[in-house]
Design an enzyme around this catalytic site. Structure first.
Site, short mmCIF file in Angstrom:
data_model
loop_
_atom_site.label_atom_id
_atom_site.label_comp_id
_atom_site.label_asym_id
_atom_site.label_seq_id
_atom_site.Cartn_x
_atom_site.Cartn_y
_atom_site.Cartn_z
N ASP A 262 12.35 25.53 28.85
CA ASP A 262 11.25 24.84 28.18
C ASP A 262 12.03 24.31 26.91
O ASP A 262 11.63 24.38 25.94
CB ASP A 262 10.10 25.98 27.57
CG ASP A 262 8.91 25.26 27.10
OD1 ASP A 262 8.85 23.85 27.20
OD2 ASP A 262 8.06 25.82 26.52
N HIS A 266 12.98 20.10 18.22
CA HIS A 266 12.61 19.44 17.13
C HIS A 266 13.81 19.50 15.88
O HIS A 266 14.54 20.45 16.16
CB HIS A 266 11.25 20.37 16.65
CG HIS A 266 10.27 20.49 17.41
ND1 HIS A 266 9.49 19.40 17.71
CD2 HIS A 266 9.84 21.26 18.28
CE1 HIS A 266 8.40 19.60 18.49
NE2 HIS A 266 8.70 20.83 19.03
#
Ligand code: DOR
Ligand code: ZN
Ligand code: ZN
Length: 365
Positions: A262, A266
């Site tokens: 996953d 960011h």
């Protein structure tokens, strides 16, 4: 040095198109191969979301251009997102996608199908097309119900807002629908012991349910919010150490089929915003294999099991022809995870500072 089959990462977000300041396929592919990964399955929650032929082929074209630039022949497959009314588009792409991705609860991006009737249609379609239905299984109603109880939430409330009940409820619903339509479902990022119990029982009754564990749910818990702060924020959230133990148990008894990172980068600037303005997601491709090899040294997992979870089980679930890529590892190399060593564009890791024994050295594609 020893050689193992190269890792397949069945769950990444390489951010092309729409968020390439966080990652693109030039940095993403370099991160993948430094992590010993030669195949990735990329998620459709882009901007625009990948939900039809146009967005699918557009994304593919950009990816191919970027991979060509760095001359890395990374193997990749793409998911199509379900919107609740893109059945025709899914049918058109049925032979080109690795599976359908359904967000039962909202996360990064605007893909969400919370309506039960629409969800049922997607389960039915996936079964008819014989496609794997990958699920972000958090119940949207449960999340919204919790949200109003927190006026001025902090990061540790993240695990309460996106509650374990939300995950459990969604997995319950998913198993029910998979049974009804005979759908092959792939439950992404399982995080609680209750979900594992539901999946274990469902498998015994012959329901085609597969479970994925992320490195962060295996190696981190709620206790780590103390030093990680919002760097430890992802969906579904970190859980308790009891859940963590249940995850390892579920690996050894076969309830968990795969490990997917996953990988959801960011920038640091985005991540250090005050909760809840901080985005959910952590990078993971460069640390997954060192974490697992380190766990091997701690007698938590065998090398054979690592290969099952990161390669052979994934090929079976997704009907892939086995590839002959290899990853060369130095089982005894001990090295600290350093942000400055990372190839991911986001340039940080929730595992920074950890000393791990066992690292990939090279891959053969
Ligand atoms: O933490 C997460 N980040 N969970 C998701 O479901 C999406 C992902 C992202 O794309 O940032
Ligand atoms: Zn997800
Ligand atoms: Zn994801």
């Amino acid at each position: 040095l020893i050689v193992i089959p190269a890792v397949i990462d069945p769950h990444v977000h390489l951010r092309t198109p729409g968020a390439e300041h966080k990652e693109n396929w030039e940095t993403g592919a370099q991160a993948a191969i430094s992590g010993g990964i030669t195949t990735v399955f990329d998620m459709p929650n882009n901007n625009p979301a990948v939900v039809d032929e146009k967005t699918f082929y557009n994304k593919k074209q950009i990816i191919d251009e970027q991979l060509k630039k760095i001359n890395i022949p990374l193997n990749y497959y793409l998911y199509i997102g379900a919107t609740g009314d893109n059945e025709e588009e899914i049918i058109k792409l049925k032979d080109s996608v690795i599976g359908i991705k359904l967000f039962m609860g909202a996360s990064t991006g605007d893909l969400l199908v919370a309506d039960r009737t629409k969800q049922e249609k997607i389960f039915q379609l996936a079964a008819e097309l014989d496609l794997v239905l990958a699920l972000h299984a958090e119940d949207e109603t449960e999340i919204q119900k919790q949200k109003v109880n927190f006026i001025n939430p902090s990061i540790s409330d993240h695990s309460k807002i996106r509650s374990r009940e939300a995950a459990i409820q969604a997995v319950k619903d998913a198993i029910e629908m998979a049974q009804k339509y005979n759908t092959r479902i792939y439950i992404c990022h399982v995080s609680t012991h209750e979900e594992l119990d539901l999946i274990r029982t469902a498998k015994k009754t012959g329901i085609k349910v597969y479970a994925e564990a992320t490195p962060h749910h295996l190696f981190l818990s709620e206790n780590n919010y103390k030093y990680l702060g919002t760097l430890g924020q992802m969906n579904p959230p970190l859980r308790t150490t009891a859940d963590q133990e249940a995850m390892w148990q579920a690996i050894s008894d076969g309830t968990i089929d795969t490990i997917g990172t996953d990988h959801a980068p960011h920038t640091l600037g985005e991540k250090v915003k005050n909760y809840p303005d901080s985005p959910s997601g952590v990078p993971g491709m460069e640390t997954v294999l060192p974490l697992l090899l380190n766990a091997y040294h701690e007698n938590k997992i065998s090398l054979e099991k690592i290969v099952e979870l990161t390669k052979t089980n994934i090929e079976k679930i997704f009907n892939l022809t086995p590839n002959h890529d290899w990853t060369i590892i130095d089982l005894d190399l001990e090295k600290e995870v350093k942000n400055t060593d990372l190839k991911t564009k986001c340039g940080w890791s929730p595992f920074a500072g950890q000393k791990l024994r066992g690292w990939p050295i090279a891959v053969v594609i």
